[in-house]
Each structure stands twice: as structure tokens, then as C-alpha cells.
Design a protein around this motif. Structure first.
Motif, short mmCIF file in Angstrom:
data_model
loop_
_atom_site.label_atom_id
_atom_site.label_comp_id
_atom_site.label_asym_id
_atom_site.label_seq_id
_atom_site.Cartn_x
_atom_site.Cartn_y
_atom_site.Cartn_z
N PHE A 1 0.84 -1.21 0.00
CA PHE A 1 0.00 0.00 0.00
C PHE A 1 0.87 1.25 0.00
N LEU A 2 1.97 1.21 0.76
CA LEU A 2 2.86 2.36 0.86
C LEU A 2 3.51 2.65 -0.49
N GLU A 3 3.84 1.59 -1.23
CA GLU A 3 4.41 1.80 -2.58
C GLU A 3 3.40 2.51 -3.47
N ASP A 4 2.13 2.14 -3.35
CA ASP A 4 1.08 2.78 -4.16
C ASP A 4 0.87 4.23 -3.76
N ASP A 5 0.95 4.52 -2.46
CA ASP A 5 0.72 5.87 -1.97
C ASP A 5 1.68 6.14 -0.81
N PRO A 6 2.91 6.58 -1.16
CA PRO A 6 3.95 6.73 -0.13
C PRO A 6 3.69 7.84 0.89
N HIS A 7 2.63 8.61 0.70
CA HIS A 7 2.37 9.72 1.61
C HIS A 7 1.09 9.55 2.42
N ASP A 8 0.53 8.34 2.41
CA ASP A 8 -0.70 8.12 3.17
C ASP A 8 -0.37 7.95 4.66
N PRO A 9 -0.84 8.89 5.50
CA PRO A 9 -0.46 8.82 6.91
C PRO A 9 -0.98 7.57 7.62
N PHE A 10 -2.16 7.09 7.27
CA PHE A 10 -2.66 5.90 7.96
C PHE A 10 -1.79 4.69 7.65
N THR A 11 -1.34 4.55 6.42
CA THR A 11 -0.48 3.42 6.06
C THR A 11 0.85 3.50 6.82
N LEU A 12 1.43 4.69 6.89
CA LEU A 12 2.67 4.86 7.65
C LEU A 12 2.46 4.48 9.11
N TYR A 13 1.35 4.94 9.67
CA TYR A 13 1.02 4.65 11.07
C TYR A 13 0.85 3.14 11.29
N ALA A 14 0.13 2.50 10.37
CA ALA A 14 -0.09 1.05 10.49
C ALA A 14 1.21 0.28 10.39
N ILE A 15 2.11 0.70 9.51
CA ILE A 15 3.41 0.03 9.38
C ILE A 15 4.23 0.20 10.66
N ALA A 16 4.25 1.42 11.19
CA ALA A 16 4.97 1.66 12.44
C ALA A 16 4.44 0.76 13.55
N THR A 17 3.13 0.63 13.61
CA THR A 17 2.49 -0.20 14.63
C THR A 17 2.86 -1.68 14.45
N GLU A 18 2.91 -2.15 13.23
CA GLU A 18 3.32 -3.54 12.97
C GLU A 18 4.77 -3.76 13.40
N TYR A 19 5.65 -2.85 13.02
CA TYR A 19 7.07 -2.99 13.37
C TYR A 19 7.27 -2.92 14.88
N ARG A 20 6.41 -2.21 15.56
CA ARG A 20 6.54 -2.03 17.01
C ARG A 20 6.67 -3.36 17.74
N ALA A 21 6.04 -4.39 17.21
CA ALA A 21 6.03 -5.71 17.85
C ALA A 21 7.39 -6.41 17.80
N PHE A 22 8.23 -6.06 16.82
CA PHE A 22 9.47 -6.84 16.70
C PHE A 22 10.70 -6.05 16.26
N ASP A 23 10.55 -4.77 15.91
CA ASP A 23 11.71 -3.98 15.49
C ASP A 23 11.47 -2.52 15.89
N LEU A 24 11.92 -2.17 17.10
CA LEU A 24 11.64 -0.85 17.65
C LEU A 24 12.26 0.28 16.82
N GLU A 25 13.43 0.05 16.27
CA GLU A 25 14.08 1.11 15.48
C GLU A 25 13.34 1.35 14.17
N LYS A 26 12.87 0.28 13.55
CA LYS A 26 12.06 0.44 12.32
C LYS A 26 10.77 1.17 12.66
N ALA A 27 10.14 0.79 13.76
CA ALA A 27 8.91 1.47 14.19
C ALA A 27 9.20 2.94 14.39
N ARG A 28 10.29 3.22 15.07
CA ARG A 28 10.67 4.61 15.33
C ARG A 28 10.82 5.39 14.02
N SER A 29 11.47 4.80 13.04
CA SER A 29 11.70 5.52 11.78
C SER A 29 10.37 5.85 11.10
#
Length: 112
Positions: free
Chosen positions: A14-42
Motif C-alpha cells: 500500500f505504501l508503494e502505491d501511496d507513499p504519503h498516506d499517513p494511515f499506512t505509515l502509522y499502520a506500518i509503524a504499529t506492525e514494526y513495534r512488535a518486533f523492530d523498535l528502530e524500524k517502528a521509530r523511523s
């Protein structure tokens, strides 16, 4: 973890299709939060930079900063989030941010 990987892969598509969608960025950060804190942070920090009015970011990035041992960044995120949520009239978000901020600052005087 498999479900998370497929969900994350879908969100990244989804991010590739729309790299500026805030909800997609937020959802990705939330997914990474479970296993990669630095990726989530970025991803949270990308949201803060590109979408500073996306209120949902502030509570979660502040919580992540606390988990990473960075209380000054957490404090600043709570303060900015309170400001943005107040500007937008999002009282519930403001209240949650203020409660978390007060707890961080040792100002939660709740009577038991």
C-alpha cells in the motif's frame, strides 16, 4: 508472526502505491513495534515530519521513546501532541496525551 508478516507485506505494498498516506505509515509503524523498535521509530518519525497533524502518532511515538529510554523525546512528543490535538478540537486524544504526560512528569495525583 506469519500473519504479521503478511499484513506488513500488504501494508508495505500500500505504501508503494501511496507513499504519503499517513494511515499506512502509522499502520506500518504499529506492525514494526512488535518486533523492530528502530524500524517502528523511523516510521513514526516520518509521520511526525511529513504529517505533523496526524494526532494518533504522538501517544504511540512517546510511548516508544519511553521504551527506548528517551524520556525527553517522550515529553516533547506528548507536549506537541497535546498542542495539535487541542488545535484540532480532538478532546479525547488531548485527554489521553495529557494523562500520559502527567504520569511521565509525576503529576498524576489520582485518589485511590
Amino acid at each position: 508472526m506469519e500473519t504479521n508478516n503478511s499484513r506488513l507485506a500488504q501494508l508495505l505494498a500500500f505504501l508503494e502505491d501511496d507513499p504519503h498516506d499517513p494511515f499506512t505509515l502509522y499502520a506500518i509503524a504499529t506492525e514494526y513495534r512488535a518486533f523492530d523498535l528502530e524500524k517502528a521509530r523511523s516510521f513514526y518519525e516520518k509521520l511526525l515530519t511529513e504529517h505533523p497533524d496526524y494526532v494518533g502518532t504522538y501517544y504511540h511515538v512517546a510511548s516508544l521513546y519511553l521504551e527506548l529510554g528517551e524520556p525527553d523525546l517522550a515529553k516533547a512528543a506528548y507536549q506537541k501532541g497535546m498542542h495539535v490535538s487541542r488545535q484540532q478540537g480532538q478532546q479525547h486524544a488531548f485527554s489521553e496525551l495529557q494523562q500520559a504526560y502527567n504520569k511521565l512528569m509525576g503529576l498524576d495525583y489520582e485518589d485511590d
